[in-house]
Design a protein around this motif. Structure first.
Motif, short mmCIF file in Angstrom:
data_model
loop_
_atom_site.label_atom_id
_atom_site.label_comp_id
_atom_site.label_asym_id
_atom_site.label_seq_id
_atom_site.Cartn_x
_atom_site.Cartn_y
_atom_site.Cartn_z
N THR A 198 2.75 -7.92 -76.97
CA THR A 198 1.62 -7.20 -76.38
C THR A 198 0.57 -8.14 -75.81
O THR A 198 0.21 -9.14 -76.44
CB THR A 198 0.95 -6.30 -77.45
N MET A 199 0.08 -7.79 -74.63
CA MET A 199 -1.05 -8.49 -74.01
C MET A 199 -2.27 -7.56 -74.05
O MET A 199 -2.14 -6.36 -73.81
CB MET A 199 -0.72 -8.84 -72.56
N PHE A 200 -3.42 -8.14 -74.34
CA PHE A 200 -4.66 -7.36 -74.46
C PHE A 200 -5.61 -7.67 -73.32
O PHE A 200 -5.70 -8.82 -72.87
CB PHE A 200 -5.34 -7.67 -75.80
N ILE A 201 -6.35 -6.66 -72.88
CA ILE A 201 -7.38 -6.84 -71.87
C ILE A 201 -8.62 -6.07 -72.29
O ILE A 201 -8.55 -5.12 -73.08
CB ILE A 201 -6.94 -6.39 -70.46
N ALA A 202 -9.78 -6.48 -71.77
CA ALA A 202 -11.03 -5.77 -72.02
C ALA A 202 -11.98 -6.04 -70.87
O ALA A 202 -12.00 -7.14 -70.31
CB ALA A 202 -11.66 -6.22 -73.34
N GLY A 203 -12.78 -5.05 -70.53
CA GLY A 203 -13.74 -5.22 -69.44
C GLY A 203 -14.43 -3.90 -69.14
O GLY A 203 -14.03 -2.84 -69.63
N GLU A 204 -15.45 -3.97 -68.29
CA GLU A 204 -16.25 -2.78 -67.98
C GLU A 204 -15.76 -2.02 -66.75
O GLU A 204 -16.03 -0.82 -66.62
CB GLU A 204 -17.71 -3.20 -67.75
N ASP A 205 -15.05 -2.69 -65.86
CA ASP A 205 -14.69 -2.08 -64.58
C ASP A 205 -13.22 -1.67 -64.57
O ASP A 205 -12.33 -2.52 -64.70
CB ASP A 205 -14.97 -3.06 -63.44
N ALA A 206 -12.96 -0.38 -64.40
CA ALA A 206 -11.59 0.13 -64.45
C ALA A 206 -10.73 -0.45 -63.34
O ALA A 206 -9.56 -0.79 -63.55
CB ALA A 206 -11.60 1.66 -64.37
N GLY A 207 -11.31 -0.57 -62.15
CA GLY A 207 -10.55 -1.11 -61.02
C GLY A 207 -10.16 -2.56 -61.24
O GLY A 207 -9.04 -2.98 -60.91
N ALA A 208 -11.08 -3.33 -61.82
CA ALA A 208 -10.79 -4.73 -62.10
C ALA A 208 -9.69 -4.84 -63.15
O ALA A 208 -8.81 -5.70 -63.06
CB ALA A 208 -12.05 -5.45 -62.57
N LYS A 209 -9.73 -3.97 -64.14
CA LYS A 209 -8.68 -4.01 -65.17
C LYS A 209 -7.33 -3.63 -64.58
O LYS A 209 -6.29 -4.17 -64.99
CB LYS A 209 -9.06 -3.11 -66.35
N GLU A 210 -7.32 -2.74 -63.60
CA GLU A 210 -6.07 -2.41 -62.92
C GLU A 210 -5.54 -3.62 -62.16
O GLU A 210 -4.33 -3.89 -62.15
CB GLU A 210 -6.29 -1.25 -61.95
N GLN A 211 -6.44 -4.38 -61.52
CA GLN A 211 -6.03 -5.59 -60.81
C GLN A 211 -5.41 -6.61 -61.76
O GLN A 211 -4.36 -7.21 -61.46
CB GLN A 211 -7.23 -6.24 -60.11
N VAL A 212 -6.07 -6.81 -62.89
CA VAL A 212 -5.57 -7.78 -63.87
C VAL A 212 -4.22 -7.32 -64.43
O VAL A 212 -3.29 -8.11 -64.58
CB VAL A 212 -6.59 -8.00 -64.99
N THR A 213 -4.13 -6.03 -64.72
CA THR A 213 -2.86 -5.49 -65.24
C THR A 213 -1.74 -5.67 -64.23
O THR A 213 -0.60 -6.02 -64.60
CB THR A 213 -3.02 -4.01 -65.60
N GLU A 214 -2.03 -5.47 -62.96
CA GLU A 214 -1.02 -5.66 -61.92
C GLU A 214 -0.52 -7.10 -61.91
O GLU A 214 0.69 -7.36 -61.78
CB GLU A 214 -1.61 -5.30 -60.56
N LEU A 215 -1.44 -8.07 -62.05
CA LEU A 215 -1.03 -9.46 -62.10
C LEU A 215 -0.19 -9.74 -63.34
O LEU A 215 0.85 -10.42 -63.28
CB LEU A 215 -2.25 -10.38 -62.08
N LEU A 216 -0.62 -9.21 -64.48
CA LEU A 216 0.13 -9.41 -65.71
C LEU A 216 1.54 -8.81 -65.61
O LEU A 216 2.51 -9.39 -66.10
CB LEU A 216 -0.62 -8.79 -66.90
N ARG A 217 1.66 -7.68 -64.96
CA ARG A 217 2.99 -7.08 -64.73
C ARG A 217 3.84 -8.01 -63.87
O ARG A 217 5.03 -8.17 -64.11
CB ARG A 217 2.84 -5.73 -64.04
#
Length: 235
Positions: free
Chosen positions: A172-191
């Protein structure tokens, strides 16, 4: 996408090499590019000089921090925890509006302790801030116009960019942040890196738990004789 990696250490190099492999335009940021390229001796961790390393990766460009951030569409922060806030504050105008994926740990090396924790490579670094605050939160406060996402802090960066190297990627990889769009960007890179299980821990305050886990991660790795491992959240 044009991605800037801030920091020339082993973690930054792992991201830069993988991003280049994935077809991104990669720039690495450093305090003084001429000084960095002029080094001929390994650093205190035994890592080869950046100039020698980057010669094997044509296409990766080295720039000073501000110039590297200015042209980026997406930024990955790997500046050491003791200097990250100061450096990032100084280039805040170049980070405004951008997603900043932060994997830095707020380590304080060689701390004076009444009861130090001995490790195979010296005394365990202290964490500062810890419990009442986090480096992720400090960076977000220092960069109010940027979108900071804490990610990758619970793994060595060599594993972050290649999760299949441990357990076939079943962790499992964990992420945290305030901006939903930014978290989507980071998740896309992690994928793109290969992560299948990305768990959103919510707001940036969750960086506290992610950063404090660093000591537990080290304890497990010592018990495993230095072997890489992953953590899986079983639902």
């Amino acid at each position: 996408m044009k991605i800037t990696v801030l920091g020339t250490g082993g973690g930054g190099r792992a991201h830069a090499a993988r991003l280049l492999q994935l077809g991104h335009e990669v720039v690495v940021g450093t305090r003084d590019s001429e000084v960095t390229l002029g080094r001929t001796e390994p650093n205190f961790m035994g890592i080869e000089p950046f100039g020698q390393w980057v010669a094997d990766y044509p296409g990766i460009e080295l720039m000073n921090f501000g110039d590297a951030a200015a042209g980026a569409e997406f930024v990955i922060n790997g500046i050491d925890g003791a200097n990250a806030v100061r450096v990032l504050s100084g280039i805040a105008e170049h980070l405004a509006g951008k997603t900043v994926m932060d994997y830095a740990v707020p380590y304080v090396y060689n701390p004076e302790r009444a009861h130090p924790w001995p490790t195979p490579w010296g005394v365990m670094p202290a964490l500062d801030p810890v419990d009442h605050d986090s480096l992720g939160e400090q960076i977000q406060r220092a960069l109010p116009a940027a979108k900071v996402v804490k990610a990758g802090v619970t793994q060595e960066q060599e594993t972050v960019v290649n999760p299949q190297s441990v357990g076939g990627g079943d962790h499992t990889m964990f992420i945290a942040g305030e901006d939903a769009g930014a978290k989507e960007q980071v998740t896309e890179l992690l994928r793109a890196y290969g992560w299948q299980d990305v768990l959103d821990l919510g707001p940036i305050v969750s960086s506290r738990g992610m950063e404090m886990y660093a000591h537990m991660h080290s304890a497990i790795q010592f018990a495993l004789g230095g072997a890489r491992f992953g953590m899986k959240v079983i639902r």
